[in-house]
Structure formats: structure tokens, C-alpha cells
Write a protein that holds these residues in place. Structure first.
Motif, PDB file in Angstrom:
ATOM      1  N   GLY A  66      -1.181   0.515  -8.280  1.00  0.00           N
ATOM      2  CA  GLY A  66       0.093   0.720  -7.595  1.00  0.00           C
ATOM      3  C   GLY A  66       1.282   0.203  -8.373  1.00  0.00           C
ATOM      4  O   GLY A  66       2.416   0.219  -7.872  1.00  0.00           O
ATOM      5  N   LEU A  70       5.324   0.492  -7.583  1.00  0.00           N
ATOM      6  CA  LEU A  70       6.172  -0.675  -7.326  1.00  0.00           C
ATOM      7  C   LEU A  70       7.345  -0.734  -8.299  1.00  0.00           C
ATOM      8  O   LEU A  70       8.479  -1.044  -7.909  1.00  0.00           O
ATOM      9  CB  LEU A  70       5.342  -1.954  -7.424  1.00  0.00           C
ATOM     10  CG  LEU A  70       4.271  -2.165  -6.349  1.00  0.00           C
ATOM     11  CD1 LEU A  70       3.480  -3.434  -6.645  1.00  0.00           C
ATOM     12  CD2 LEU A  70       4.892  -2.244  -4.961  1.00  0.00           C
ATOM     13  N   TRP A  73       9.809   2.001  -7.277  1.00  0.00           N
ATOM     14  CA  TRP A  73      10.483   1.607  -6.038  1.00  0.00           C
ATOM     15  C   TRP A  73      11.557   0.550  -6.328  1.00  0.00           C
ATOM     16  O   TRP A  73      12.686   0.639  -5.825  1.00  0.00           O
ATOM     17  CB  TRP A  73       9.435   1.096  -5.059  1.00  0.00           C
ATOM     18  CG  TRP A  73       9.904   0.739  -3.683  1.00  0.00           C
ATOM     19  CD1 TRP A  73      11.149   0.919  -3.150  1.00  0.00           C
ATOM     20  CD2 TRP A  73       9.103   0.128  -2.654  1.00  0.00           C
ATOM     21  NE1 TRP A  73      11.181   0.453  -1.855  1.00  0.00           N
ATOM     22  CE2 TRP A  73       9.944  -0.026  -1.522  1.00  0.00           C
ATOM     23  CE3 TRP A  73       7.773  -0.284  -2.586  1.00  0.00           C
ATOM     24  CZ2 TRP A  73       9.463  -0.599  -0.331  1.00  0.00           C
ATOM     25  CZ3 TRP A  73       7.304  -0.842  -1.401  1.00  0.00           C
ATOM     26  CH2 TRP A  73       8.138  -0.997  -0.298  1.00  0.00           C
ATOM     27  N   HIS A 105      -1.572  -7.729  -7.088  1.00  0.00           N
ATOM     28  CA  HIS A 105      -0.112  -7.769  -7.072  1.00  0.00           C
ATOM     29  C   HIS A 105       0.430  -9.176  -7.239  1.00  0.00           C
ATOM     30  O   HIS A 105       1.612  -9.347  -7.572  1.00  0.00           O
ATOM     31  CB  HIS A 105       0.400  -7.141  -5.779  1.00  0.00           C
ATOM     32  CG  HIS A 105       0.219  -5.665  -5.727  1.00  0.00           C
ATOM     33  ND1 HIS A 105       0.634  -4.888  -4.664  1.00  0.00           N
ATOM     34  CD2 HIS A 105      -0.339  -4.786  -6.610  1.00  0.00           C
ATOM     35  CE1 HIS A 105       0.344  -3.629  -4.898  1.00  0.00           C
ATOM     36  NE2 HIS A 105      -0.266  -3.542  -6.069  1.00  0.00           N
ATOM     37  N   SER A 115       5.481  -5.445  -2.519  1.00  0.00           N
ATOM     38  CA  SER A 115       4.029  -5.459  -2.371  1.00  0.00           C
ATOM     39  C   SER A 115       3.621  -5.855  -0.959  1.00  0.00           C
ATOM     40  O   SER A 115       2.691  -5.278  -0.381  1.00  0.00           O
ATOM     41  CB  SER A 115       3.411  -6.433  -3.380  1.00  0.00           C
ATOM     42  OG  SER A 115       2.024  -6.569  -3.156  1.00  0.00           O
ATOM     43  N   GLU A 117       5.271  -5.327   1.803  1.00  0.00           N
ATOM     44  CA  GLU A 117       5.493  -4.198   2.695  1.00  0.00           C
ATOM     45  C   GLU A 117       4.435  -3.121   2.497  1.00  0.00           C
ATOM     46  O   GLU A 117       3.946  -2.521   3.463  1.00  0.00           O
ATOM     47  CB  GLU A 117       6.894  -3.613   2.491  1.00  0.00           C
ATOM     48  CG  GLU A 117       7.224  -2.517   3.481  1.00  0.00           C
ATOM     49  CD  GLU A 117       8.645  -2.003   3.397  1.00  0.00           C
ATOM     50  OE1 GLU A 117       8.939  -0.978   4.045  1.00  0.00           O
ATOM     51  OE2 GLU A 117       9.471  -2.608   2.679  1.00  0.00           O
ATOM     52  N   LEU A 118       4.073  -2.869   1.247  1.00  0.00           N
ATOM     53  CA  LEU A 118       3.024  -1.881   0.974  1.00  0.00           C
ATOM     54  C   LEU A 118       1.693  -2.319   1.580  1.00  0.00           C
ATOM     55  O   LEU A 118       0.991  -1.520   2.216  1.00  0.00           O
ATOM     56  CB  LEU A 118       2.880  -1.674  -0.533  1.00  0.00           C
ATOM     57  CG  LEU A 118       1.749  -0.734  -0.978  1.00  0.00           C
ATOM     58  CD1 LEU A 118       1.958   0.673  -0.431  1.00  0.00           C
ATOM     59  CD2 LEU A 118       1.649  -0.697  -2.506  1.00  0.00           C
ATOM     60  N   GLN A 119       1.336  -3.582   1.384  1.00  0.00           N
ATOM     61  CA  GLN A 119       0.067  -4.082   1.923  1.00  0.00           C
ATOM     62  C   GLN A 119       0.035  -3.998   3.444  1.00  0.00           C
ATOM     63  O   GLN A 119      -1.006  -3.693   4.037  1.00  0.00           O
ATOM     64  CB  GLN A 119      -0.154  -5.520   1.476  1.00  0.00           C
ATOM     65  CG  GLN A 119      -0.423  -5.682  -0.005  1.00  0.00           C
ATOM     66  CD  GLN A 119      -0.325  -7.136  -0.439  1.00  0.00           C
ATOM     67  OE1 GLN A 119      -0.783  -8.021   0.281  1.00  0.00           O
ATOM     68  NE2 GLN A 119       0.282  -7.394  -1.588  1.00  0.00           N
ATOM     69  N   ASN A 121       1.243  -1.783   5.206  1.00  0.00           N
ATOM     70  CA  ASN A 121       1.077  -0.384   5.591  1.00  0.00           C
ATOM     71  C   ASN A 121      -0.099   0.290   4.888  1.00  0.00           C
ATOM     72  O   ASN A 121      -0.244   1.513   4.974  1.00  0.00           O
ATOM     73  CB  ASN A 121       2.364   0.393   5.283  1.00  0.00           C
ATOM     74  CG  ASN A 121       3.496   0.039   6.211  1.00  0.00           C
ATOM     75  OD1 ASN A 121       3.591   0.551   7.314  1.00  0.00           O
ATOM     76  ND2 ASN A 121       4.361  -0.875   5.778  1.00  0.00           N
ATOM     77  N   TRP A 122      -0.924  -0.503   4.186  1.00  0.00           N
ATOM     78  CA  TRP A 122      -2.057   0.066   3.447  1.00  0.00           C
ATOM     79  C   TRP A 122      -3.015   0.747   4.413  1.00  0.00           C
ATOM     80  O   TRP A 122      -3.426   0.161   5.414  1.00  0.00           O
ATOM     81  CB  TRP A 122      -2.764  -1.035   2.667  1.00  0.00           C
ATOM     82  CG  TRP A 122      -3.695  -0.545   1.608  1.00  0.00           C
ATOM     83  CD1 TRP A 122      -5.040  -0.749   1.541  1.00  0.00           C
ATOM     84  CD2 TRP A 122      -3.356   0.201   0.421  1.00  0.00           C
ATOM     85  NE1 TRP A 122      -5.566  -0.171   0.408  1.00  0.00           N
ATOM     86  CE2 TRP A 122      -4.556   0.423  -0.301  1.00  0.00           C
ATOM     87  CE3 TRP A 122      -2.174   0.715  -0.076  1.00  0.00           C
ATOM     88  CZ2 TRP A 122      -4.598   1.131  -1.503  1.00  0.00           C
ATOM     89  CZ3 TRP A 122      -2.210   1.414  -1.278  1.00  0.00           C
ATOM     90  CH2 TRP A 122      -3.403   1.615  -1.978  1.00  0.00           C
ATOM     91  N   LEU A 134       8.287   3.698   3.916  1.00  0.00           N
ATOM     92  CA  LEU A 134       8.653   2.363   3.458  1.00  0.00           C
ATOM     93  C   LEU A 134      10.170   2.269   3.348  1.00  0.00           C
ATOM     94  O   LEU A 134      10.866   3.280   3.297  1.00  0.00           O
ATOM     95  CB  LEU A 134       7.999   2.064   2.104  1.00  0.00           C
ATOM     96  CG  LEU A 134       6.466   2.139   2.082  1.00  0.00           C
ATOM     97  CD1 LEU A 134       5.942   2.209   0.646  1.00  0.00           C
ATOM     98  CD2 LEU A 134       5.855   0.935   2.805  1.00  0.00           C
ATOM     99  N   LEU A 141       5.818   7.344   0.620  1.00  0.00           N
ATOM    100  CA  LEU A 141       4.626   7.367  -0.233  1.00  0.00           C
ATOM    101  C   LEU A 141       3.574   8.236   0.434  1.00  0.00           C
ATOM    102  O   LEU A 141       3.167   7.977   1.568  1.00  0.00           O
ATOM    103  CB  LEU A 141       4.095   5.944  -0.416  1.00  0.00           C
ATOM    104  CG  LEU A 141       2.731   5.810  -1.103  1.00  0.00           C
ATOM    105  CD1 LEU A 141       2.776   6.332  -2.534  1.00  0.00           C
ATOM    106  CD2 LEU A 141       2.252   4.356  -1.078  1.00  0.00           C
TER     107      LEU A 141
END
Length: 605
Positions: A66, A70, A73, A105, A115, A117-119, A121-122, A134, A141
């Protein structure tokens, strides 16, 4: 599309993330973030190429750690001339588990906030497309989990830049096949850019044959060269003007979700509802059950419901005021044959345990807190939601104007778009486009369409307040019992050829029989005169899929109907899909699924 996924193991070689499956490292030993900026962003002319664009679309052929995402973004965030909306589509055959992604990360503290925020919503590691919103929805994404050879042909998007970041051709030859380059040409906008770390001759030849002009650039770190390319072949993508104002007819879950998705894209929406308030009819039930399904063949309906369910878990968490509970749904087997089929479905698809798992009779009784009669499948993240609260949350947007008490009798195409009229010929709204989200009544507005929409009566029965306090989760078995927001309820009947929505004692008795089959002995504790029923009509189609998309032969007219008993589950993602279709943005679902729900499918038959 594969039915199962094998997550990537977390391994390092000399401090660099390493894939034992491919015998290659995920990024340069000279620095992953530096490689992402030099090879991919600069190779695609970013950030200059996206300056002041309304939207920009990037497609990546390997999500991996990822890090490219990142880095992109972060660059988007730092750029005052950034596009209003960034779409990042990325395919990954072996995704990392969320905890391994967090460990990876941690190497790049400069991306810690992104990271995190991504995690959060993983997605569950299940095959298919996962649309993840996001940064307040401004970054979209679309994570495509599966083999690139299966996923990329399912993409429908006009792409501005390609990050060709699979493992090296000698380590991952399956990726760098002619089909990949054919897909790039199909998706590329005119002057689209592409970048990759490899300068292998087959890659350069494949790009050239697909219509790209290649240019060797100085490589990153110890690598001598990398590759940049620009698409000069014929492009099938023409920028179409998105509607600025849309009229949506119907303020149930289908219409409210579509209105919200359009408003999020900057479209002004006039929402017309014939009742005195939104979320009436079937969307007015006090509780709706949301859950996925599993099937041995992983059918289109199963895949659509799974994608929508997982999208709901992410999207609803960002909305204010929703009344819902992820209490879990226990689906009991009807009999031994049904139990065997459930187990075969789980064995064929091997979902993560936090998505769906088999429970034996003892565990089923423990989960139900009742001596139920059979084992079944437990969906830990599923539960119940108040549909009206969903509609209120979706409609809480300044770009949406709700007009109630508006009975639409006709829609009429005019030079500048569409007019929506009532029975007296008065204009209720004028708009660039119209969405019919009024269930079976959509047919009365487009009589030339051959959609086999039917209505099925469904009555739920609310049990006395305080009854069945033991039941803390939804339990299903040819019907369901739900703890609900204020009082438990049982549902629902499925009565064909019956449009009468007056509650009936007979339907309540049928629901009590359902309750007894689910929770043996529960019916004896309840009195029929202490219950209340509510009936509504579901719009259904023979293939048990909805109709979502453009109405054939009527430019600017769209439909979102036939959601049957899965409206609360399907509405959010289907609203996104329709809004993307109308605005020319990348679609959040596979092309195969979009075709399966296309209104024109019945004309094709």
C-alpha cells in the motif's frame, strides 16, 4: 473471480518486505517511499498532471504494502491544486491481513495518520471489489482482491495514470501477459500515462503494441533505469458532462442512498416523495436485518450482497444518527440437508471467521441464548438497523432538497433535460436527469419498458415490549426474530398476488409460527392481542436481483428498483454505483455484476 484468497505472509529480507511466493521484494532496498515518488508519481507526471482537475483516476496493478497509495494520497493532500476527487484502483492477489499491514506501515511514520485511516477501513479479505471512501469521501480506493487476470477485465473506468507495479516479470510472469496491455489500452484516456520500475523488453513491447510511447528514465537508487509511457492510441473514453441537477423519485432507502451519493459528488438533488415523510412503505419497517449470504457457487447475488454488506459496515460508521447494532446474525439450518449445504458453501468459499463461520448445535444454543433445534452459520458483524434512521442520515446533506406530498404522474423529456409532473400537469421539478427509485411504480412512468417487476406482500409482527429479553442477536430460520430498537419483532411473511397493506391477524399468526420454529416454546409466552403487525410491499424480479442503471431508449433517465427484502443491505453500494455511472466515474462493482443488474437485461432475454 476466485472464491477464496490466500493472504500474504509478512516476511522481510535484509529489512525489506519480501514475498516468498514470488521470490521478490516489495520495494527497493534504497527506500520504498522514495521509489514510489520517483518511479510512479514523477513517472506519471504527478502532481502536475492532476492540477485543478475535477477528478483523477489512477490504476495500480499490485497494491502490495500500500506504499504507492499512501505516497500518492499524501501528495494529493499536500497539493493546493489537487483534483476535487481522487480515484485509486488497485488489484491484489495476496493482500496482507490488517495487523500485518499495521506492522508494515510502522516503517513509514510520515504516513501514520493516513495509514491509521486505511487500517480502520481495511476490508475483510474476501474476493471482489471493495470501494473504500477515505478523507471525507474525496479519496476513493477501489481495492480489487483477486488475480489481476480476473479483476482487470472487470474494471469499467477511464484511467489517467497507470502504476505498473507487480513483481518483476521474471518473478511474476502471469501478470505481464498480453492481456494486461490490452486492458490498459481499453481503459486508457487519451494521453494517459504509465510508469514502472522495469525496462524489460517484453514490457516495452507490450506497451508499444497497446498504443503507448515509451521513454526510459533514470532509475531509483541503484537501479539504472525505469520506464515512463504515454498513451497515444485511440481512446474509447470521452469526457461526458455529468448532470448538475438530478430529480430522484422515491425517498425510501433506494432513493435516499442514491440522492446521498449524487450529493457527495457535487450534484444538486431534488427528492420527490408522495408520502408526508421519507422512509415510508417497505422502508418504514421498524427494523431491517442486514447480513451477507454464502453459497457454494458464490453466485452473482451472493457476491453483490457480500460487497454491499461490507460496504455498509464501512460507510454506516461514518454517518451520524443511525440506529443499528452489529449484534451478529445466527442463521439456523432448516434441516440436515440445509445444514450440509451450508457447510459445503463455507468449505467452498473459506471466508474469514469474522465474516461467517459454522457453529454446531451447542454453540448455536449458546449464541442464541435459547435451546434452538439446529446448528447453522454465524455472521458476527451482521445485525439490525432502523431503515428510517438510515434515510435520515443519507438525506442530511445541503445539496438535497426533499419535497414530500408529491405524487408523480409523468416524466417528460425536454430540450434541456427532464420535467417531472403531477396528475394535474403541474411541474414538480426540472432537472438534467431523473432517477426512478419508486419500486414497482417505476413501471407506470416508463410503460415502454418490459421489466417484470412484481410486488410481494410482507408483514412483520412486533412483539410486546420487554418480551424475549434473552434474545440479544438476530436469529434466522425461514424468517427471523430480531431484538429491535425498542421491542423484538418477527418477520416476515411472503405473500404473492396481494397488494393489501392492512395488517392481518392471520399474518401475525404465520409469524408466530415462524417464531416457534426459530425459538421452540417462545410462542407459548406471548398473547396475539398484545402484538402489532405492519405490512408493506416489496418490489421483486424473477432473478432476485435489482434493476440499477440507465433506462433503455431514454437518455438521462435512470432506475433503482427491485430491491426486494435486501433494500437496507444493497441500497448504499448501489447508490454509489448509480451515481458513478451517471457522473462517468469508475464503477465500484465488477462489470459482470453491473451487467447482472442492468435494466436492459430483460430486453436482451
Amino acid at each position: 473471480m476466485p472464491r477464496t484468497l490466500i493472504p500474504a505472509p509478512l516476511e522481510f529480507r535484509d529489512g525489506v518486505p519480501y514475498s516468498p511466493a514470488y521470490g521478490d521484494i516489495y520495494h527497493s532496498a534504497d527506500g520504498g517511499a522514495g521509489q514510489a515518488r520517483h518511479v510512479f508519481l514523477q513517472g506519471c507526471g504527478l502532481p502536475q498532471a492532476w492540477a485543478r482537475r475535477a477528478s483523477f483516476v489512477i490504476l495500480e496493478t499490485g497494491f502490495g504494502t500500500g506504499l504507492n497509495f499512501l505516497t500518492t494520497w499524501a501528495a494529493w493532500r499536500d497539493d493546493p491544486a489537487r483534483p476535487a476527487r481522487l480515484h485509486f484502483l488497485s488489484v491484489e492477489k495476496h493482500p496482507f491481513r490488517a495487523d500485518d499491514l499495521a506492522r508494515l506501515h510502522a516503517q513509514w511514520p510520515e504516513f501514520a495518520a493516513l495509514s491509521e485511516e486505511l487500517q480502520a477501513n481495511w476490508p475483510a479479505l474476501m474476493p471482489g471489489f471493495h470501494r473504500i471512501a477515505l478523507d471525507g469521501g474525496r479519496v476513493q480506493l477501489t481495492l480489487m482482491l483477486g488475480d489481476a487476470a480476473d479483476c482487470l477485465p472487470q474494471v469499467e473506468a477511464g484511467v489517467d495514470a497507470f502504476y505498473l507495479d507487480g513483481f518483476a516479470p521474471d518473478c511474476n510472469a502471469d501478470l505481464w501477459q498480453p492481456g494486461l496491455f490490452d486492458t490498459l489500452a481499453r481503459l486508457a484516456k487519451l494521453d494517459a500515462t504509465a510508469a514502472t520500475y522495469t525496462v524489460a523488453a517484453p514490457v516495452r513491447q507490450g506497451l508499444a503494441q497497446a498504443g503507448f510511447v515509451c521513454d526510459k528514465r533514470a532509475g531509483y537508487g541503484r537501479k539504472r533505469h525505469c520506464l515512463a509511457a504515454r498513451f497515444k492510441g485511440p481512446s474509447r473514453w470521452v469526457e461526458a458532462a455529468a448532470p448538475q441537477h438530478v430529480a430522484v423519485i422515491g425517498a425510501g432507502v433506494a432513493g435516499a442512498a442514491t440522492a446521498h451519493a449524487l450529493a457527495q459528488r457535487g450534484v444538486a438533488v431534488t427528492l420527490l416523495e408522495r408520502a408526508a415523510a421519507p422512509a415510508q412503505a417497505a422502508s418504514g419497517n421498524p427494523v431491517g436485518v442486514f447480513r451477507p449470504v454464502v453459497s457454494r457457487d458464490d453466485s452473482r447475488a451472493t457476491r453483490l450482497t457480500r460487497a454491499a454488506f461490507l460496504h455498509d459496515l464501512r460507510a454506516w460508521a461514518r454517518l451520524d444518527g443511525i440506529e443499528w447494532a452489529r449484534c451478529g446474525v445466527l442463521h439456523l439450518a432448516r434441516d440436515a440437508d440445509a445444514a450440509a449445504k451450508q457447510q459445503l458453501a463455507l468449505a467452498a468459499t473459506a471466508p474469514p471467521a469474522d465474516f461467517a463461520r459454522w457453529v454446531d448445535l451447542a454453540e448455536a444454543r449458546e449464541l442464541a441464548n435459547w435451546p434452538v433445534a439446529s446448528p447453522g452459520v454465524f455472521f458476527p458483524a451482521a445485525g439490525w438497523v432502523v431503515p428510517a434512521s438510515l434515510c435520515r442520515a443519507w438525506l442530511d446533506h445541503p445539496a438535497i432538497s426533499l419535497k414530500t406530498g408529491c405524487a408523480v404522474a409523468r416524466v417528460h423529456a425536454v430540450a434541456r433535460g427532464w420535467q417531472v409532473l403531477d396528475g394535474d400537469g403541474e411541474v414538480l421539478a426540472e432537472a438534467d436527469a431523473v432517477v426512478l427509485a419508486n419500486a414497482r411504480d417505476a413501471l407506470s412512468l416508463v410503460p415502454d419498458q418490459s421489466w417484470p417487476l412484481n410486488t410481494v406482500r410482507g408483514q412483520i409482527t412486533q412483539l410486546p415490549p420487554g418480551s424475549l429479553p434473552q434474545i440479544q442477536r438476530v436469529i434466522a430460520r425461514e424468517g427471523y426474530v430480531s431484538p429491535g430498537a425498542s421491542r423484538p419483532l418477527v418477520g416476515a411473511t411472503y405473500e404473492h398476488d396481494d397488494d393489501d397493506t392492512t395488517p392481518r391477524t392471520a399474518s401475525d399468526r404465520a409469524n408466530l409460527a415462524r417464531l416457534e420454529a426459530i425459538l421452540p416454546g417462545a410462542g407459548a409466552q406471548l398473547a396475539i392481542d398484545e402484538m402489532s403487525g405492519r405490512a408493506s410491499l416489496r418490489a421483486t424480479l424473477p432473478d432476485r436481483l435489482p434493476i440499477v442503471g440507465a433506462v433503455d431508449g431514454h437518455a438521462g433517465l435512470y432506475v433503482a428498483a427491485g430491491y426486494a427484502s435486501r433494500g437496507v443491505v444493497w441500497a448504499g453500494l448501489l447508490g454509489e454505483a448509480l451515481a458513478d455511472r451517471m457522473s462517468g466515474q469508475p464503477l465500484p462493482l465488477e462489470t459482470e455484476l453491473m451487467r447482472a443488474i442492468a435494466p436492459a437485461r430483460f430486453m436482451r432475454r
